[in-house]
Structures are given as structure tokens and as C-alpha cells.
Design an enzyme around this catalytic site. Structure first.
Site, PDB file in Angstrom:
ATOM      1  N   MET A  27       0.728  -1.243   0.382  1.00 29.79           N
ATOM      2  CA  MET A  27       0.379  -0.014  -0.013  1.00 29.79           C
ATOM      3  C   MET A  27       0.661   1.260   0.358  1.00 29.79           C
ATOM      4  SD  MET A  27      -3.543  -0.549   2.032  1.00 29.79           S
ATOM      5  CE  MET A  27      -3.077  -0.342   3.579  1.00 29.79           C
ATOM      6  N   GLY A  28       2.467   0.799  -0.660  1.00 25.87           N
ATOM      7  CA  GLY A  28       2.813   1.821  -0.563  1.00 25.87           C
ATOM      8  C   GLY A  28       3.432   2.523   1.273  1.00 25.87           C
ATOM      9  N   HIS A  31       9.286   1.180   3.205  1.00 26.59           N
ATOM     10  CA  HIS A  31      10.079   0.983   4.190  1.00 26.59           C
ATOM     11  C   HIS A  31      11.269  -0.090   4.228  1.00 26.59           C
ATOM     12  CE1 HIS A  31       8.387  -1.691   6.207  1.00 26.59           C
ATOM     13  NE2 HIS A  31       6.686  -0.837   6.388  1.00 26.59           N
ATOM     14  N   GLY A  33      11.135  -2.448   5.861  1.00 22.92           N
ATOM     15  CA  GLY A  33      10.675  -3.889   5.630  1.00 22.92           C
ATOM     16  C   GLY A  33      10.323  -4.816   4.252  1.00 22.92           C
ATOM     17  N   HIS A  34      10.066  -3.346   3.315  1.00 22.77           N
ATOM     18  CA  HIS A  34       9.096  -3.694   2.284  1.00 22.77           C
ATOM     19  C   HIS A  34      10.284  -3.676   1.236  1.00 22.77           C
ATOM     20  CE1 HIS A  34       5.578  -0.972   3.750  1.00 22.77           C
ATOM     21  NE2 HIS A  34       5.457  -1.643   3.128  1.00 22.77           N
ATOM     22  N   LYS A 145       5.623 -11.738   7.748  1.00 25.63           N
ATOM     23  CA  LYS A 145       5.193 -12.383   9.051  1.00 25.63           C
ATOM     24  C   LYS A 145       4.221 -11.273   9.704  1.00 25.63           C
ATOM     25  CE  LYS A 145       7.750 -16.100   8.631  1.00 25.63           C
ATOM     26  NZ  LYS A 145       8.705 -16.669  10.121  1.00 25.63           N
ATOM     27  N   LEU A 181       8.565  -2.543  11.605  1.00 26.88           N
ATOM     28  CA  LEU A 181       8.326  -1.057  10.993  1.00 26.88           C
ATOM     29  C   LEU A 181       7.339  -1.770  10.417  1.00 26.88           C
ATOM     30  CD1 LEU A 181      12.053  -1.056   8.214  1.00 26.88           C
ATOM     31  CD2 LEU A 181      11.612  -0.277  11.137  1.00 26.88           C
TER      32      LEU A 181
END
Length: 273
Positions: A27-28, A31, A33-34, A145, A181
């Protein structure tokens, strides 16, 4: 990296992909994590497609759809640095029609914990992911996760709809102080960021209890609750990997979850045992 702003552009790009395709739906407000999800996909596939779509069907009335953080230029930069092949910015009018067929998430798992607080949320998640999976036709799709309930529901959807792709779970990425995050961390001021650490610290307390051979779920949850004070706790749960509540932690088959409000911001975190 190609920027794709329509379904037709996405389909043209996908048709030119010759090998395996990894997909990272987001969803943009990307960070690190993405970034980990994207890097995992890049390392395991010939091409990687990232989507950025703030999906309206998974927000409830009064939730933060309009306020949800958006940073298109930052998202593009992260995807480029991580080596993504394409970044897809869908338009809601192309994704959804007025006469939309409904997809309902499995009732038991979609109405507890996150689903109890956000009724209908997982229906919206399944609806958009079913569309995106059909558009992208990925070999593999990557999910963190941190949203463990979503992960299990998506795995179930892929299995029940006979979708030809692999769901790849990826570990939670944390700051050096343990904070998981999240795009919603951007809502927090400095004081709230300190309070937000109570979530990860409560999970660390649970982990330490388990290492000391304390497996009783109620004792673990009670200790976590003390650690979370004075936050407003939504839930603390100990479940198996199918999200069935369990009286005692089962090593290798358990998830401990927490959701709490830090100021007005609702945060979630978990550990897999």
C-alpha cells in the site's frame, strides 16, 4: 525499472517477461521492511513487480484511508534501489467496478483478532489480492510475517482458489531497538515512539518466559499485559499456525500476537515460536 500506471501497461510488461516473476503487493509508504520483501523477490526471480495501491475496500468507515501515508517518489526510489523490474500504480477505477463480485474471507479466521476490530477488512484484502494475482500472474508473491493473520488468510485463498503461485513468508524487519517497521510508525511523535517499544518488549518477555520453560498461554499473556501498561491493549493472543487459540505454547507451531494503541495509532506485532 518501468513505471506502470494502467492495467494495459501492466499486462504488456507481464507478457514480455520470459522467466519467473516475483510479486510484492503493497500500500506504499515503503520502508526497509518492504525493501526486504523486494530484495528477496529480486534474488529468487527473473523479474520482480511491485504494486502500490491504497486499497479502499480494506478500510472501514472512519479509518485512515485518506490520511494513510503516501510517498510516491520515495516508493519509486526504494524500488529502484532494490532492483525491482517494474512498479505498478493501479487506479481504483480500473481495479473496481460499481457492480463488484464479492469475495469473502474464511469466517473463523477473518472475524477474530484483527478481524474482530476491523470487520470486513480481510474481505477487502482477499478481493484486491485475487485481482492483482490474476493480473500479475506471479510465480511467487512475498508477504511479511508482521501481518501474520493476513498471511495465513492469503495462503488459504491461494489454496482454495487453486491459484498457481507460491506465497513466500518473510521475517519481520525491526529497528535496532526492536520496533517492528510499519508505515503507521510515521504517525508517532518521539514520546509515542518510546511507548511503541512496549509491544516488542512484551513479546521479548514472552520469548524469555518460553526459554525458561513457561508454556502456559495465560501466564504468558498476563506477563505481557503488565509490560504493555499504560497502553490501551486491543488484544494479546497465543495461537497455533492455523490461528486456533491454544492453552500452551507449541514450539514450532505457535504465534504470539499483540495489538495496542499508542496515542491514536493502532500498532500490531508478533513473534513466531
Amino acid at each position: 525499472m518501468q513505471i506502470l500506471k494502467s492495467v494495459s501497461e501492466l499486462l504488456e510488461f507481464r507478457n514480455n517477461c520470459g522467466g519467473s516473476v516475483g510479486f510484492v503487493p503493497t500500500m506504499g509508504a515503503l520502508h526497509n521492511g518492504h525493501a526486504t520483501l523486494i530484495k528477496n523477490s529480486v534474488s529468487q526471480n527473473d523479474d520482480t513487480i511491485v504494486s502500490v495501491f491504497v486499497n479502499p475496500t480494506q478500510f472501514l468507515p472512519g479509518e485512515d484511508l485518506e490520511k494513510y501515508p503516501r510517498n510516491q517518489s520515495g516508493d519509486i526510489k526504494i524500488c529502484e534501489l532494490c532492483g525491482a523490474s517494474a512498479l505498478f500504480f493501479p487506479n481504483a477505477d480500473e481495479i473496481y467496478s460499481k457492480d463488484e463480485p464479492l469475495i469473502i474471507a474464511p469466517k473463523r479466521i477473518s472475524t477474530i483478532l484483527e478481524g474482530a476490530t476491523r470487520p470486513g477488512h480481510f474481505d477487502g484484502v482477499c478481493m484486491v489480492l485475487n485481482k492483482l494475482f490474476n493480473l500479475v500472474s506471479p510465480t511467487r508473491a512475498y508477504f511479511g510475517k508482521k501481518d501474520s493473520q493476513q498471511l495465513v488468510i492469503v495462503q488459504n485463498m491461494v489454496k482454495r482458489f487453486f491459484l498457481n503461485l507460491e506465497i513466500v513468508p518473510c521475517d519481520i524487519v525491526r529497528e535496532s531497538d526492536g520496533l517492528a517497521l510499519s508505515s503507521r510508525n510515521s504517525y508517532l511523535n518521539d514520546d509515542e515512539l518510546c511507548y511503541a517499544l512496549k509491544l516488542s518488549r512484551s513479546l521479548m518477555r514472552a520469548s524469555n518466559l518460553i526459554k525458561a520453560n513457561e508454556l502456559n498461554s495465560n501466564i504468558i499473556k498476563s506477563s505481557m499485559s503488565e509490560c504493555l501498561e499504560p497502553l490501551k491493549v486491543d488484544y494479546i493472543a497465543v495461537v497455533d499456525r492455523n490461528f486456533e487459540p491454544i492453552e500452551n505454547v507449541e514450539i514450532g507451531n505457535s504465534i504470539i500476537l499483540v495489538a495496542a494503541y499508542v496515542g491514536k495509532t493502532r500498532l500490531i506485532d508478533n513473534i513466531w515460536i
